[in-house]
Write a protein that holds these residues in place. Structure first.
Motif, PDB file in Angstrom:
ATOM      1  N   THR A  31      -1.908  -5.433   3.960  1.00 17.34           N
ATOM      2  CA  THR A  31      -2.806  -4.303   3.751  1.00 17.34           C
ATOM      3  C   THR A  31      -3.114  -4.165   2.269  1.00 17.34           C
ATOM      4  OG1 THR A  31      -1.947  -3.144   5.683  1.00 17.34           O
ATOM      5  CG2 THR A  31      -3.032  -1.791   4.010  1.00 17.34           C
ATOM      6  N   HIS A  32      -4.371  -3.917   1.944  1.00 20.46           N
ATOM      7  CA  HIS A  32      -4.784  -3.666   0.563  1.00 20.46           C
ATOM      8  C   HIS A  32      -5.237  -2.221   0.439  1.00 20.46           C
ATOM      9  CE1 HIS A  32      -4.709  -7.753  -1.058  1.00 20.46           C
ATOM     10  NE2 HIS A  32      -5.030  -8.127   0.169  1.00 20.46           N
ATOM     11  N   THR A  33      -4.861  -1.589  -0.632  1.00 18.72           N
ATOM     12  CA  THR A  33      -5.325  -0.251  -0.940  1.00 18.72           C
ATOM     13  C   THR A  33      -6.367  -0.388  -2.037  1.00 18.72           C
ATOM     14  OG1 THR A  33      -3.152   0.637  -0.387  1.00 18.72           O
ATOM     15  CG2 THR A  33      -4.628   2.069  -1.645  1.00 18.72           C
ATOM     16  N   GLY A  61      -7.215   5.253  -2.959  1.00 16.57           N
ATOM     17  CA  GLY A  61      -6.181   5.251  -1.938  1.00 16.57           C
ATOM     18  C   GLY A  61      -6.634   4.935  -0.535  1.00 16.57           C
ATOM     19  N   GLU A  62      -7.692   4.141  -0.385  1.00 18.25           N
ATOM     20  CA  GLU A  62      -8.165   3.767   0.944  1.00 18.25           C
ATOM     21  C   GLU A  62      -7.533   2.455   1.372  1.00 18.25           C
ATOM     22  OE1 GLU A  62      -9.978   5.386   3.154  1.00 18.25           O
ATOM     23  OE2 GLU A  62     -10.245   7.098   1.823  1.00 18.25           O
ATOM     24  N   ASP A  63      -6.787   2.478   2.465  1.00 14.30           N
ATOM     25  CA  ASP A  63      -6.143   1.273   2.980  1.00 14.30           C
ATOM     26  C   ASP A  63      -7.132   0.438   3.800  1.00 14.30           C
ATOM     27  OD1 ASP A  63      -3.683   1.828   1.865  1.00 14.30           O
ATOM     28  OD2 ASP A  63      -2.910   2.819   3.662  1.00 14.30           O
ATOM     29  N   ASP A  98      -5.647  -0.694  -5.662  1.00 15.04           N
ATOM     30  CA  ASP A  98      -5.198   0.647  -6.031  1.00 15.04           C
ATOM     31  C   ASP A  98      -3.757   0.897  -5.563  1.00 15.04           C
ATOM     32  OD1 ASP A  98      -5.430   3.242  -7.068  1.00 15.04           O
ATOM     33  OD2 ASP A  98      -6.194   4.044  -5.179  1.00 15.04           O
ATOM     34  N   ARG A  99      -2.868  -0.033  -5.901  1.00 18.03           N
ATOM     35  CA  ARG A  99      -1.467   0.117  -5.480  1.00 18.03           C
ATOM     36  C   ARG A  99      -0.605   0.733  -6.557  1.00 18.03           C
ATOM     37  NH1 ARG A  99      -0.349  -5.758  -3.176  1.00 18.03           N
ATOM     38  NH2 ARG A  99      -1.966  -6.228  -4.673  1.00 18.03           N
TER      39      ARG A  99
END
Length: 140
Positions: A46-48, A66-68, A94-95
Motif C-alpha cells: 500500500t502507498h500513501t 494521507g490517501e492510501d 506521504d509515509r
C-alpha cells in the motif's frame, strides 16, 4: 473554492497493464480549468500519497494528504474551478519523513488545455520502484 473528489476504482489483478484506471474531466469554459490525477498501484504494498497544487505566486490552492492506494487499485483526485494561471501539481509518497518518490508537472494556458489529466503508475521491476507518468489535455 475548488470542488474536489477522491474516488476509488474497482480492484483488479495487480499485473502490469491489467489494471486500468479511467480518468476524465468535464472540461471548462471562460478560462476555468479542471484537473484529474490518477494514481494506479501495481505494486504489492500500500502507498500513501499526498497531492499539492500551487499557483504561480506559490500559494497552495489544493492539498490532499494521507490517501492510501492499496495494491491493485487506482484512485483519482479531481478538482474543478481553476482560474487561468500557471500551476505546479505535485504528487508524492506521504509515509512521513522524506518522500520515497515525488513527481511534479506544470499546467498553464487553460484556454489551450482546460482539462489536465496527470496519471502515475507505481510499479516494481527487478526489485526497483518505478513511477511512470503521463499527462494529456482534454478539451470540451
Amino acid at each position: 473554492m475548488n470542488r474536489r473528489r477522491f474516488l476509488g476504482a474497482v480492484a483488479g489483478p495487480t499485473a502490469a497493464g491489467a489494471l486500468v484506471a479511467l480518468a476524465g474531466c468535464v472540461g471548462s469554459e471562460d478560462g476555468i480549468g479542471d484537473l484529474t490525477i490518477t494514481v494506479t498501484n501495481e505494486e504489492e504494498t500500500t502507498h500513501t500519497v499526498a497531492v499539492t497544487v500551487t499557483n504561480q505566486a506559490g500559494s497552495v490552492v489544493e492539498s490532499l494528504a494521507g490517501e492510501d492506494v492499496e495494491p491493485g487499485i487506482g484512485r483519482s483526485f479531481t478538482s474543478a474551478g481553476y482560474p487561468d494561471d500557471t500551476y505546479k501539481v505535485a504528487i508524492e509518497d506521504d509515509r512521513g519523513g522524506l518522500p520515497a518518490w515525488k513527481q511534479t508537472t506544470r499546467w498553464s494556458n487553460l484556454f489551450e488545455c482546460p482539462s489536465l489529466v496527470f496519471e502515475l503508475r507505481l510499479t516494481s521491476q527487478n526489485s526497483s520502484r518505478n513511477v511512470v507518468t503521463s499527462k494529456r489535455c482534454e478539451s470540451t
